[in-house]
Design a protein around this motif. Structure first.
Motif, PDB file in Angstrom:
ATOM      1  N   THR A  61       0.807  -1.218   0.000  1.00 14.13           N
ATOM      2  CA  THR A  61       0.000   0.000   0.000  1.00 14.13           C
ATOM      3  C   THR A  61       0.840   1.267   0.000  1.00 14.13           C
ATOM      4  N   GLN A  62       2.016   1.232   0.655  1.00 10.68           N
ATOM      5  CA  GLN A  62       2.788   2.460   0.806  1.00 10.68           C
ATOM      6  C   GLN A  62       4.278   2.313   0.495  1.00 10.68           C
ATOM      7  N   MET A  63       4.662   1.123   0.059  1.00 10.80           N
ATOM      8  CA  MET A  63       6.053   0.848  -0.299  1.00 10.80           C
ATOM      9  C   MET A  63       7.011   1.221   0.823  1.00 10.80           C
ATOM     10  N   LEU A  64       6.621   0.858   2.039  1.00 12.33           N
ATOM     11  CA  LEU A  64       7.443   1.119   3.218  1.00 12.33           C
ATOM     12  C   LEU A  64       7.475  -0.120   4.104  1.00 12.33           C
ATOM     13  N   ILE A  65       8.653  -0.389   4.688  1.00 10.92           N
ATOM     14  CA  ILE A  65       8.801  -1.442   5.695  1.00 10.92           C
ATOM     15  C   ILE A  65       9.417  -0.767   6.917  1.00 10.92           C
ATOM     16  N   PRO A  66       8.576  -0.227   7.799  1.00  8.41           N
ATOM     17  CA  PRO A  66       9.063   0.600   8.905  1.00  8.41           C
ATOM     18  C   PRO A  66       9.836  -0.179   9.967  1.00  8.41           C
ATOM     19  N   ASP A  67      10.816   0.498  10.567  1.00  7.63           N
ATOM     20  CA  ASP A  67      11.569  -0.079  11.678  1.00  7.63           C
ATOM     21  C   ASP A  67      10.656  -0.370  12.863  1.00  7.63           C
ATOM     22  N   ARG A  68       9.590   0.417  12.999  1.00  7.65           N
ATOM     23  CA  ARG A  68       8.655   0.217  14.118  1.00  7.65           C
ATOM     24  C   ARG A  68       7.947  -1.129  14.020  1.00  7.65           C
TER      25      ARG A  68
ATOM     26  N   GLY B   9      20.690   1.670  -5.258  1.00  7.23           N
ATOM     27  CA  GLY B   9      19.401   1.978  -4.624  1.00  7.23           C
ATOM     28  C   GLY B   9      18.229   1.208  -5.168  1.00  7.23           C
ATOM     29  N   GLY B  10      18.480   0.197  -5.977  1.00  7.42           N
ATOM     30  CA  GLY B  10      17.384  -0.596  -6.528  1.00  7.42           C
ATOM     31  C   GLY B  10      16.657  -1.420  -5.486  1.00  7.42           C
ATOM     32  N   ILE B  11      17.286  -1.603  -4.337  1.00  4.02           N
ATOM     33  CA  ILE B  11      16.684  -2.353  -3.229  1.00  4.02           C
ATOM     34  C   ILE B  11      16.604  -1.428  -2.031  1.00  4.02           C
ATOM     35  N   GLY B  12      15.442  -1.381  -1.397  1.00  2.00           N
ATOM     36  CA  GLY B  12      15.233  -0.470  -0.279  1.00  2.00           C
ATOM     37  C   GLY B  12      15.869  -0.950   1.010  1.00  2.00           C
ATOM     38  N   GLY B  13      16.135   0.011   1.906  1.00  2.00           N
ATOM     39  CA  GLY B  13      16.709  -0.327   3.197  1.00  2.00           C
ATOM     40  C   GLY B  13      15.806  -1.202   4.036  1.00  2.00           C
ATOM     41  N   GLY B  14      14.501  -1.016   3.880  1.00  2.00           N
ATOM     42  CA  GLY B  14      13.558  -1.849   4.622  1.00  2.00           C
ATOM     43  C   GLY B  14      13.650  -3.303   4.223  1.00  2.00           C
TER      44      GLY B  14
ATOM     45  N   ALA C 214      23.004 -16.680   9.342  1.00  2.00           N
ATOM     46  CA  ALA C 214      22.059 -16.520   8.235  1.00  2.00           C
ATOM     47  C   ALA C 214      21.572 -15.077   8.148  1.00  2.00           C
ATOM     48  N   ALA C 215      21.282 -14.485   9.311  1.00  2.25           N
ATOM     49  CA  ALA C 215      20.821 -13.100   9.335  1.00  2.25           C
ATOM     50  C   ALA C 215      21.887 -12.160   8.773  1.00  2.25           C
ATOM     51  N   LEU C 216      23.118 -12.354   9.193  1.00  3.04           N
ATOM     52  CA  LEU C 216      24.211 -11.494   8.735  1.00  3.04           C
ATOM     53  C   LEU C 216      24.515 -11.699   7.255  1.00  3.04           C
ATOM     54  N   LEU C 217      24.497 -12.947   6.811  1.00  5.33           N
ATOM     55  CA  LEU C 217      24.776 -13.235   5.401  1.00  5.33           C
ATOM     56  C   LEU C 217      23.681 -12.660   4.498  1.00  5.33           C
ATOM     57  N   GLY C 218      22.419 -12.871   4.890  1.00  7.73           N
ATOM     58  CA  GLY C 218      21.311 -12.353   4.103  1.00  7.73           C
ATOM     59  C   GLY C 218      21.344 -10.833   4.023  1.00  7.73           C
ATOM     60  N   PHE C 219      21.603 -10.204   5.163  1.00  5.86           N
ATOM     61  CA  PHE C 219      21.714  -8.742   5.206  1.00  5.86           C
ATOM     62  C   PHE C 219      22.846  -8.252   4.313  1.00  5.86           C
ATOM     63  N   SER C 220      24.020  -8.881   4.429  1.00 15.53           N
ATOM     64  CA  SER C 220      25.200  -8.458   3.664  1.00 15.53           C
ATOM     65  C   SER C 220      24.986  -8.647   2.164  1.00 15.53           C
ATOM     66  N   PHE C 221      24.383  -9.773   1.795  1.00 13.14           N
ATOM     67  CA  PHE C 221      24.159 -10.067   0.382  1.00 13.14           C
ATOM     68  C   PHE C 221      23.219  -9.034  -0.239  1.00 13.14           C
ATOM     69  N   LEU C 222      22.109  -8.745   0.439  1.00 14.67           N
ATOM     70  CA  LEU C 222      21.150  -7.790  -0.110  1.00 14.67           C
ATOM     71  C   LEU C 222      21.712  -6.364  -0.080  1.00 14.67           C
ATOM     72  N   TYR C 223      22.505  -6.051   0.941  1.00 20.25           N
ATOM     73  CA  TYR C 223      23.138  -4.725   1.008  1.00 20.25           C
ATOM     74  C   TYR C 223      24.098  -4.534  -0.164  1.00 20.25           C
ATOM     75  N   LEU C 224      24.843  -5.584  -0.486  1.00 24.49           N
ATOM     76  CA  LEU C 224      25.769  -5.523  -1.620  1.00 24.49           C
ATOM     77  C   LEU C 224      25.008  -5.308  -2.925  1.00 24.49           C
ATOM     78  N   LEU C 225      23.892  -6.012  -3.079  1.00 32.00           N
ATOM     79  CA  LEU C 225      23.067  -5.830  -4.283  1.00 32.00           C
ATOM     80  C   LEU C 225      22.511  -4.406  -4.360  1.00 32.00           C
ATOM     81  N   ALA C 226      22.148  -3.853  -3.200  1.00 37.82           N
ATOM     82  CA  ALA C 226      21.621  -2.489  -3.175  1.00 37.82           C
ATOM     83  C   ALA C 226      22.686  -1.493  -3.628  1.00 37.82           C
ATOM     84  N   VAL C 227      23.926  -1.723  -3.200  1.00 35.48           N
ATOM     85  CA  VAL C 227      25.029  -0.844  -3.602  1.00 35.48           C
ATOM     86  C   VAL C 227      25.284  -0.962  -5.098  1.00 35.48           C
ATOM     87  N   ILE C 228      25.307  -2.204  -5.581  1.00 36.96           N
ATOM     88  CA  ILE C 228      25.566  -2.436  -7.008  1.00 36.96           C
ATOM     89  C   ILE C 228      24.460  -1.843  -7.876  1.00 36.96           C
ATOM     90  N   SER C 229      23.212  -2.001  -7.419  1.00 38.41           N
ATOM     91  CA  SER C 229      22.068  -1.504  -8.198  1.00 38.41           C
ATOM     92  C   SER C 229      21.808  -0.025  -7.952  1.00 38.41           C
TER      93      SER C 229
END
Length: 251
Positions: free
Chosen positions: A119-126, A170-175, A153-168
């Motif tokens: 609905t709002q393209m947001l994944i809030p920290d709250r 901003g194609g992947i959101g922080g949420g 698993a948490a660290l690997l998943g986070f790192s992998f997606l963060y790397l993709l976000a850098v490469i793209s």
């Protein structure tokens, strides 16, 4: 006994699914999830008790507001029904085990994220933080083997997606990145990467369909959270079988 429990969890799922719609819609807007009471988003008329009955009210009203005749989004009954099915399936599959609490929390997070991102393209920290704490604590009581796999698993998943976000760029959101960290606590290493593969596959198909149907460029923003949610559900309940099946193809 199992049949009765499955029915009970299905009913709980309907009720909580209705609540998850409220949470997913209001939290990103910094609104209270308690007040004001539910209302029509078009004419703002307060809904009656009968209009708040999950799923049944949508069918009874014919999918329209009784006052202004505005169509009610299919998202609401879908989330209610999907939550009910997943709650009941979790009980059917796991029984009265500590892991059932993990599964219920896991499904609850994904349903709320599904609503907020759709609905709002947001994944809030709250939303993420309370579930991260709860799931981390529950993993202390219902551990993966070995126990540290959740954190890795948490660290690997986070790192992998963060790397993709850098490469793209901003194609992947922080949420999305933080969400994958939380999901890794539940899924473990193999299932986290299976989830990412499935999410990418689903997201690509959805993106292609949207691009063709709207005749717009591939730069049209599409929420990735729902794809992650579907990939996570499949990976959590059937991931081990899929990984074994895939491994057997090469031996």
């Amino acid at each position: 006994m199992q049949l009765v429990g499955t029915v009970i969890f299905f009913c709980y799922g309907l009720i909580f699914g209705s609540f998850f719609n409220v949470v997913g819609l209001r939290i990103p807007q910094n609104k209270s999830i308690v007040s004001p009471s539910s209302e029509c988003s078009a004419c703002h008329r307060k809904l009656t008790f009968l209009e708040l009955v999950p799923l049944v009210s949508y069918v009874f009203l014919g999918g329209k507001c009784r006052n202004c005749n505005t169509k009610i989004s299919l998202l609401y009954p879908f989330v209610e029904f999907a939550t009910a099915v997943l709650f009941s399936f979790a009980f059917y599959k796991l029984g009265l085990h500590v892991e059932l609490i993990v599964a219920i929390l896991f499904v609850s997070l994904l349903m709320i994220i599904f609503v907020s991102d759709m609905t709002q393209m947001l994944i809030p920290d709250r939303i993420l933080l309370p579930f991260a704490i709860a799931l981390f604590l529950m993993r202390l009581f219902s551990q993966l083997d070995p126990w540290w796999e959740s954190l890795i698993a948490a660290l690997l998943g986070f790192s992998f997606l963060y790397l993709l976000a850098v490469i793209s760029q901003g194609g992947i959101g922080g949420g999305d990145i933080k969400l994958v960290f939380v999901l890794g606590l539940v899924l473990g290493i193999a299932n986290t990467f299976l989830m990412l593969f499935l999410a990418a596959l689903i997201g690509s198909v959805v993106g292609f369909i949207v691009m063709i149907s709207t005749k717009q460029s591939n730069k049209t923003p599409i929420p990735f959270g729902p794809s992650i949610a579907v990939g996570s559900i499949v990976s959590y309940f059937w991931g081990n079988q899929i990984v074994v099946w895939y491994g057997n193809m090469f031996y």
